[in-house]
Scaffold this motif. Structure first.
Motif, PDB file in Angstrom:
ATOM      1  N   GLU A  82       0.845  -1.181   0.000  1.00 42.43           N
ATOM      2  CA  GLU A  82       0.000   0.000   0.000  1.00 42.43           C
ATOM      3  C   GLU A  82       0.883   1.234   0.000  1.00 42.43           C
ATOM      4  OE1 GLU A  82      -3.010   0.056   3.026  1.00 42.43           O
ATOM      5  OE2 GLU A  82      -3.366  -2.089   2.822  1.00 42.43           O
ATOM      6  N   PHE A  83       0.460   2.248  -0.755  1.00 45.86           N
ATOM      7  CA  PHE A  83       1.212   3.489  -0.866  1.00 45.86           C
ATOM      8  C   PHE A  83       0.314   4.649  -0.477  1.00 45.86           C
ATOM      9  CE2 PHE A  83       5.011   2.007  -2.995  1.00 45.86           C
ATOM     10  CZ  PHE A  83       4.604   0.774  -3.494  1.00 45.86           C
ATOM     11  N   THR A  84       0.932   5.753  -0.073  1.00 42.68           N
ATOM     12  CA  THR A  84       0.200   6.988   0.204  1.00 42.68           C
ATOM     13  C   THR A  84       0.955   8.139  -0.425  1.00 42.68           C
ATOM     14  OG1 THR A  84      -0.896   8.300   1.928  1.00 42.68           O
ATOM     15  CG2 THR A  84       1.327   7.533   2.414  1.00 42.68           C
ATOM     16  N   ILE A  95       2.062  10.334   9.075  1.00 37.52           N
ATOM     17  CA  ILE A  95       1.706   9.316   8.080  1.00 37.52           C
ATOM     18  C   ILE A  95       1.550   7.953   8.755  1.00 37.52           C
ATOM     19  CG2 ILE A  95       2.533   8.078   6.034  1.00 37.52           C
ATOM     20  CD1 ILE A  95       3.924  10.733   5.209  1.00 37.52           C
ATOM     21  N   ALA A  96       2.470   7.637   9.670  1.00 31.81           N
ATOM     22  CA  ALA A  96       2.393   6.363  10.385  1.00 31.81           C
ATOM     23  C   ALA A  96       1.106   6.274  11.207  1.00 31.81           C
ATOM     24  CB  ALA A  96       3.616   6.198  11.291  1.00 31.81           C
ATOM     25  N   GLU A  97       0.771   7.345  11.892  1.00 32.29           N
ATOM     26  CA  GLU A  97      -0.441   7.365  12.719  1.00 32.29           C
ATOM     27  C   GLU A  97      -1.691   7.217  11.851  1.00 32.29           C
ATOM     28  OE1 GLU A  97      -2.751  10.542  15.573  1.00 32.29           O
ATOM     29  OE2 GLU A  97      -0.562  10.555  15.549  1.00 32.29           O
ATOM     30  N   ARG A  98      -1.730   7.914  10.739  1.00 33.15           N
ATOM     31  CA  ARG A  98      -2.886   7.875   9.843  1.00 33.15           C
ATOM     32  C   ARG A  98      -3.076   6.485   9.212  1.00 33.15           C
ATOM     33  NH1 ARG A  98      -1.733  12.240   6.598  1.00 33.15           N
ATOM     34  NH2 ARG A  98      -0.681  10.963   5.047  1.00 33.15           N
ATOM     35  N   ASN A  99      -1.975   5.749   9.027  1.00 34.76           N
ATOM     36  CA  ASN A  99      -2.054   4.455   8.357  1.00 34.76           C
ATOM     37  C   ASN A  99      -1.895   3.271   9.301  1.00 34.76           C
ATOM     38  OD1 ASN A  99      -2.227   5.021   5.313  1.00 34.76           O
ATOM     39  ND2 ASN A  99      -0.704   6.473   6.050  1.00 34.76           N
ATOM     40  N   GLY A 100      -1.888   3.518  10.603  1.00 36.16           N
ATOM     41  CA  GLY A 100      -1.833   2.442  11.580  1.00 36.16           C
ATOM     42  C   GLY A 100      -0.525   1.664  11.558  1.00 36.16           C
ATOM     43  N   THR A 101       0.586   2.352  11.417  1.00 33.55           N
ATOM     44  CA  THR A 101       1.894   1.703  11.412  1.00 33.55           C
ATOM     45  C   THR A 101       2.851   2.539  12.261  1.00 33.55           C
ATOM     46  OG1 THR A 101       3.580   0.729   9.978  1.00 33.55           O
ATOM     47  CG2 THR A 101       2.668   2.834   9.274  1.00 33.55           C
ATOM     48  N   SER A 102       4.108   2.177  12.280  1.00 29.01           N
ATOM     49  CA  SER A 102       5.085   2.917  13.085  1.00 29.01           C
ATOM     50  C   SER A 102       6.076   3.626  12.174  1.00 29.01           C
ATOM     51  CB  SER A 102       5.842   1.957  14.007  1.00 29.01           C
ATOM     52  OG  SER A 102       6.631   1.076  13.228  1.00 29.01           O
ATOM     53  N   ARG A 123       5.155   9.727  -3.364  1.00 28.44           N
ATOM     54  CA  ARG A 123       4.507   8.475  -2.965  1.00 28.44           C
ATOM     55  C   ARG A 123       5.456   7.667  -2.099  1.00 28.44           C
ATOM     56  NH1 ARG A 123       1.371   5.054  -7.265  1.00 28.44           N
ATOM     57  NH2 ARG A 123       1.998   3.652  -5.628  1.00 28.44           N
ATOM     58  N   ILE A 124       4.950   7.224  -0.955  1.00 32.77           N
ATOM     59  CA  ILE A 124       5.757   6.363  -0.087  1.00 32.77           C
ATOM     60  C   ILE A 124       4.935   5.136   0.282  1.00 32.77           C
ATOM     61  CG2 ILE A 124       7.174   8.233   0.832  1.00 32.77           C
ATOM     62  CD1 ILE A 124       5.559   8.045   3.401  1.00 32.77           C
ATOM     63  N   ARG A 125       5.639   4.042   0.523  1.00 35.67           N
ATOM     64  CA  ARG A 125       4.987   2.785   0.884  1.00 35.67           C
ATOM     65  C   ARG A 125       4.655   2.802   2.364  1.00 35.67           C
ATOM     66  NH1 ARG A 125       7.373  -3.324   0.044  1.00 35.67           N
ATOM     67  NH2 ARG A 125       5.599  -4.363   1.001  1.00 35.67           N
ATOM     68  N   VAL A 126       3.424   2.377   2.702  1.00 35.31           N
ATOM     69  CA  VAL A 126       3.001   2.350   4.107  1.00 35.31           C
ATOM     70  C   VAL A 126       2.763   0.926   4.616  1.00 35.31           C
ATOM     71  CG1 VAL A 126       2.054   4.680   4.139  1.00 35.31           C
ATOM     72  CG2 VAL A 126       0.589   2.776   3.475  1.00 35.31           C
ATOM     73  N   LYS A 127       2.577  -0.045   3.730  1.00 37.07           N
ATOM     74  CA  LYS A 127       2.384  -1.439   4.165  1.00 37.07           C
ATOM     75  C   LYS A 127       2.915  -2.361   3.112  1.00 37.07           C
ATOM     76  CE  LYS A 127      -1.437  -0.587   7.182  1.00 37.07           C
ATOM     77  NZ  LYS A 127      -2.672  -0.897   7.726  1.00 37.07           N
TER      78      LYS A 127
END
Length: 127
Positions: A82-84, A95-102, A123-127
């Motif tokens: 997944e990317f944002t 970004i981490a907080e919004r996407n549920g990651t660290s 664009r950065i990868r979040v998952k």
């Protein structure tokens, strides 16, 4: 007999020169105190959150999904990645907080991306 011309003393020439030196020093001090000197923060490295869109041209990228890539000893799976897109004011933390990651997970997923130089539209990868 004509009277000889009076000799000019040091004070006659030194006083105006000292005055000009003093005014010059005062002007330089006022100029630097007001912020007229060059700012070291303008070196091209931006720290903190993104506050305005970048003027840099971002090349159009075609995204290909790699289902499995192998190196000599490690297999990397990007299926379901997944990317944002970075928005104004975003940091790795937001970004981490919004996407549920660290933040550490974002850094691991985006090894070539510096958290200090995020660009709006990137664009950065979040998952």
């Amino acid at each position: 007999m004509a009277k000889p011309a009076p000799r000019r003393t040091f004070a006659h020439y030194g006083a105006p020169a000292a005055f000009l030196l003093g005014v010059t020093i005062l002007a330089i001090l006022i100029h630097s105190a007001v912020g007229g000197g060059g700012s070291p923060a303008r070196t091209g490295t931006t720290l903190g959150p993104v506050t305005r869109p970048s003027t840099a041209r971002v090349p159009t990228q075609t995204t290909h999904t790699i289902t499995r890539a192998e190196t000599s000893s490690t297999a990397i799976s990007t299926t379901g990645a997944e990317f944002t897109t970075v928005q104004t004011g975003d940091t790795f933390g937001s970004i981490a907080e919004r996407n549920g990651t660290s933040v550490s997970q974002l850094e691991a997923l985006n090894p070539g991306v510096s958290s200090n130089s995020l660009q709006v539209g990137q664009r950065i990868r979040v998952k």
